[in-house]
Scaffold this motif. Structure first.
Motif, mmCIF file in Angstrom:
data_model
loop_
_atom_site.group_PDB
_atom_site.id
_atom_site.type_symbol
_atom_site.label_atom_id
_atom_site.label_comp_id
_atom_site.label_asym_id
_atom_site.label_seq_id
_atom_site.Cartn_x
_atom_site.Cartn_y
_atom_site.Cartn_z
ATOM 1 N N ASP A 1 37.630 67.273 22.327
ATOM 2 C CA ASP A 1 37.810 68.088 21.123
ATOM 3 C C ASP A 1 38.270 69.487 21.523
ATOM 4 O OD1 ASP A 1 37.489 69.701 18.802
ATOM 5 O OD2 ASP A 1 36.037 68.267 17.997
ATOM 6 N N LYS A 2 39.564 69.726 21.412
ATOM 7 C CA LYS A 2 40.135 71.001 21.849
ATOM 8 C C LYS A 2 39.677 72.168 20.976
ATOM 9 C CE LYS A 2 44.266 68.977 23.960
ATOM 10 N NZ LYS A 2 45.768 68.968 23.991
ATOM 11 N N GLU A 3 39.416 71.880 19.701
ATOM 12 C CA GLU A 3 38.975 72.939 18.788
ATOM 13 C C GLU A 3 37.609 73.483 19.198
ATOM 14 O OE1 GLU A 3 38.069 73.640 14.026
ATOM 15 O OE2 GLU A 3 39.262 71.924 14.675
ATOM 16 N N LEU A 4 36.699 72.599 19.569
ATOM 17 C CA LEU A 4 35.386 73.037 20.036
ATOM 18 C C LEU A 4 35.492 73.701 21.410
ATOM 19 C CD1 LEU A 4 33.073 70.069 18.953
ATOM 20 C CD2 LEU A 4 33.216 72.352 17.933
ATOM 21 N N ALA A 5 36.308 73.134 22.272
ATOM 22 C CA ALA A 5 36.477 73.698 23.615
ATOM 23 C C ALA A 5 36.970 75.133 23.556
ATOM 24 C CB ALA A 5 37.449 72.837 24.426
ATOM 25 N N ALA A 6 37.822 75.433 22.592
ATOM 26 C CA ALA A 6 38.391 76.781 22.465
ATOM 27 C C ALA A 6 37.351 77.824 22.079
ATOM 28 C CB ALA A 6 39.515 76.769 21.436
ATOM 29 N N GLN A 7 36.191 77.376 21.588
ATOM 30 C CA GLN A 7 35.152 78.310 21.167
ATOM 31 C C GLN A 7 34.157 78.609 22.278
ATOM 32 O OE1 GLN A 7 33.643 77.684 17.033
ATOM 33 N NE2 GLN A 7 34.956 75.882 17.038
ATOM 34 N N LEU A 8 34.427 78.073 23.465
ATOM 35 C CA LEU A 8 33.538 78.265 24.612
ATOM 36 C C LEU A 8 34.330 78.791 25.804
ATOM 37 C CD1 LEU A 8 31.705 74.853 24.303
ATOM 38 C CD2 LEU A 8 30.573 77.074 24.050
ATOM 39 N N PRO A 9 33.682 79.508 26.723
ATOM 40 C CA PRO A 9 34.379 79.889 27.952
ATOM 41 C C PRO A 9 34.831 78.642 28.697
ATOM 42 C CG PRO A 9 32.325 81.129 27.699
ATOM 43 C CD PRO A 9 32.312 80.062 26.653
ATOM 44 N N SER A 10 36.026 78.662 29.237
ATOM 45 C CA SER A 10 36.599 77.453 29.838
ATOM 46 C C SER A 10 35.763 76.936 31.004
ATOM 47 C CB SER A 10 38.032 77.729 30.300
ATOM 48 O OG SER A 10 38.056 78.763 31.274
ATOM 49 N N ILE A 11 35.146 77.846 31.769
ATOM 50 C CA ILE A 11 34.366 77.396 32.921
ATOM 51 C C ILE A 11 33.144 76.588 32.489
ATOM 52 C CG2 ILE A 11 32.922 79.475 33.102
ATOM 53 C CD1 ILE A 11 33.195 79.145 36.170
ATOM 54 N N ILE A 12 32.594 76.899 31.313
ATOM 55 C CA ILE A 12 31.427 76.169 30.820
ATOM 56 C C ILE A 12 31.812 74.733 30.475
ATOM 57 C CG2 ILE A 12 29.605 76.116 29.077
ATOM 58 C CD1 ILE A 12 29.475 78.468 31.054
ATOM 59 N N THR A 13 33.017 74.553 29.944
ATOM 60 C CA THR A 13 33.455 73.204 29.556
ATOM 61 C C THR A 13 33.742 72.325 30.768
ATOM 62 O OG1 THR A 13 35.814 73.802 29.421
ATOM 63 C CG2 THR A 13 34.468 74.155 27.446
ATOM 64 N N LYS A 14 33.872 72.919 31.955
ATOM 65 C CA LYS A 14 34.132 72.153 33.170
ATOM 66 C C LYS A 14 32.863 71.640 33.834
ATOM 67 C CE LYS A 14 38.387 74.687 34.302
ATOM 68 N NZ LYS A 14 39.042 75.570 35.302
ATOM 69 N N LEU A 15 31.716 72.152 33.406
ATOM 70 C CA LEU A 15 30.453 71.764 34.027
ATOM 71 C C LEU A 15 30.003 70.401 33.528
ATOM 72 C CD1 LEU A 15 28.745 75.221 33.690
ATOM 73 C CD2 LEU A 15 29.027 74.017 35.867
ATOM 74 N N PRO A 16 29.478 69.554 34.414
ATOM 75 C CA PRO A 16 28.966 68.262 33.962
ATOM 76 C C PRO A 16 27.730 68.453 33.085
ATOM 77 C CG PRO A 16 28.422 68.636 36.267
ATOM 78 C CD PRO A 16 29.358 69.737 35.870
ATOM 79 N N ALA A 17 27.522 67.539 32.155
ATOM 80 C CA ALA A 17 26.426 67.664 31.195
ATOM 81 C C ALA A 17 25.073 67.787 31.885
ATOM 82 C CB ALA A 17 26.433 66.463 30.246
ATOM 83 N N GLU A 18 24.885 67.079 33.011
ATOM 84 C CA GLU A 18 23.586 67.106 33.676
ATOM 85 C C GLU A 18 23.281 68.449 34.336
ATOM 86 O OE1 GLU A 18 26.386 64.796 36.503
ATOM 87 O OE2 GLU A 18 26.013 64.994 34.349
ATOM 88 N N SER A 19 24.305 69.300 34.503
ATOM 89 C CA SER A 19 24.076 70.630 35.067
ATOM 90 C C SER A 19 23.774 71.672 34.006
ATOM 91 C CB SER A 19 25.307 71.090 35.865
ATOM 92 O OG SER A 19 25.512 70.271 36.993
#
Length: 223
Positions: free
Chosen positions: A159-177
């Motif tokens: 979901d690019k719309e949600l991703a755009a509302q977060l810092p890009s580095i946060i979206t690269k982190l795996p969920a378990e981290s």
């Protein structure tokens, strides 16, 4: 009360190497305007009575990542000082402006500039033990905060719309981290989730809705 150590130019703290025993425990926050230069060397992270924190867990935070909105990232090595009221911060030299955040308290950290973390998902996963994110810092409405939380906890990050509302580095982190909270942050969970293996075990338990006696349940730790 004596004022905190006078501001000084900070040397850049050395980056942690991938494979270091002491992995990063990161608290994500935001800044605005000249906040970081008005009181260099310190960062007061705002909390309310709904936030769950304890000193032992706060002391495990060793990095703080700050964003102006979702851009202009600043990365700092961090050392926990204590929980302070606004008046206590002012007595320590904090140049308070405005009305604060409704009479809440602050987690005060000493901070020192460090290098930006690795940008690839694999390198981030290897270097980071836990990253605590509060979606309230990036979304105004409860609905969007909940959507961002679900997005970060999912393996589907399309979901690019949600991703755009977060810092890009946060979206690269795996969920378990990630430790994702909506409005209230929890920093009293770190002892309970010491390893990714235990995190995944608990995540599986939540999915099957089976939490055995004596085992931590993620539902009870949810923000």
């Amino acid at each position: 009360m004596a004022k905190l150590m006078k501001s000084r130019k900070h040397k850049i703290a050395p980056p942690q190497k991938v494979g270091d025993e002491k992995k990063k425990i990161v608290l994500v926050g935001t800044y605005a305007g000249t906040q970081l230069t008005d009181w260099p060397g310190y960062y007061p992270y705002p909390i309310t009575t709904e936030d769950k924190v304890d000193a032992e867990s706060c002391a495990k935070v060793n990095e703080i990542w700050l964003f102006n909105g979702t851009k202009e990232p600043k990365y700092f090595a961090a050392e926990f000082v204590g929980v302070k009221t606004r008046e206590e911060l002012k007595s320590l030299g904090y140049p308070a402006k405005g009305k604060g955040h409704g009479g809440g308290s602050y987690l005060l950290f000493k901070i020192e500039k460090t290098y930006a973390p690795a940008s690839s998902s694999a390198a981030l996963a290897a270097a980071v033990e836990r990253v605590i994110v509060r979606t309230k810092d990036f979304a105004r409405t409860p609905k969007v905060r909940k959507q961002l939380k679900a997005y970060l906890e999912s393996t589907d990050r399309t979901d690019k719309e949600l991703a755009a509302q977060l810092p890009s580095i946060i979206t690269k982190l795996p969920a378990e981290s990630l430790r994702v909270c909506e409005a209230a942050v929890q920093l009293d969970f770190l002892n309970a989730l010491d390893s990714k293996a235990q995190f995944l075990e608990l995540k599986t338990a939540r999915a099957s809705s089976q939490c055995n006696t004596g085992r931590f349940c993620l539902e009870r730790l949810a923000c």
